[in-house]
Design a protein around this motif. Sequence first.
Motif, PDB file in Angstrom:
ATOM      1  N   ASN A 140       0.823  -1.206   0.000  1.00  0.00           N
ATOM      2  CA  ASN A 140       0.000   0.000   0.000  1.00  0.00           C
ATOM      3  C   ASN A 140       0.861   1.261   0.000  1.00  0.00           C
ATOM      4  N   SER A 241      -9.017   3.179   3.858  1.00  0.00           N
ATOM      5  CA  SER A 241      -7.892   2.964   2.951  1.00  0.00           C
ATOM      6  C   SER A 241      -6.576   3.271   3.662  1.00  0.00           C
ATOM      7  N   THR A 243      -3.958   4.237   2.481  1.00  0.00           N
ATOM      8  CA  THR A 243      -3.268   5.375   1.869  1.00  0.00           C
ATOM      9  C   THR A 243      -3.835   6.732   2.295  1.00  0.00           C
TER      10      THR A 243
END
Length: 279
Positions: A140, A241, A243
């Motif tokens: 990721n 997420s 990120t």
Amino acid sequence: MEYLGENLLNGIASTMEKFTSSEADLANYIIKNPDEISQLTISQIAKKIHISPATITRFCQKISFSGFNEFKHELKRYIDLRNKPTRNTDIKEIDYFSNLYQNHLEIIETTFRKMNVLDIQEAVSLINSAHKVHVYGIGNSGIAAQEFKWKFFRIGIHVESITDPHQAVMDAALSTKKCLVIGISVSGKTREVTDAINIAKKQGASILAITSDKKSQLSQLADLTLLVTNKSNMHMGQNISPTLPLFLLFDLIYTELVAKDYMNRIQFRNKTLNALKDI
């Protein structure tokens, strides 16, 4: 594995092959009697099914909960959703969406709280001074490294993102004092990233670490560390997420970089956008 409300029992059923015989007995009982289980303590369940409390705890951990209390909370949520269908169209009024919304707000707040203007300005200075910027990330963090490249490349920064471990160490071996090498690892312990960063540091490159752990090996190698939020500590962190905290940080750096050289950066951005229109 992500379990929310009505997906909980389906998630347990789909994980059945990972359970021991005792855990499978517990899983089957939960699937058949969720209302009853939601009202019992861990000791009462253990006595009823003739298993140990430790087995129940291990079962909960195998399906991605910290323990029985967190599992029981999610089971009660499942029962509430089943017994009380909602017609509410306001997404923030739904319990699990509301928790997710609060987690997102917490990530934003924590990211801004961890950062200070001097650190962002120093990061921008390192970027502006570098002949080329190299960004290393795996998994990721590799996705984040690629986002960094495309975001900053569009405003005239020469960026290379490296997401392959072998390529990273070779790239690091060829770095120079004119390079800025950015290592991204939320844990700060990604060996492939720290190995490459260590090589780049020996070559004289400037090092910028992006991590959640100030005391990590990656941070110790860096000239400057920018801290991001580790979402794994949140109750619904598995639904966010990985990120997101990194992208928030990139936006802070990007905004400062553009602000310091607005006309020049905007010209670069317009050129790259116009070039895309011709494709």
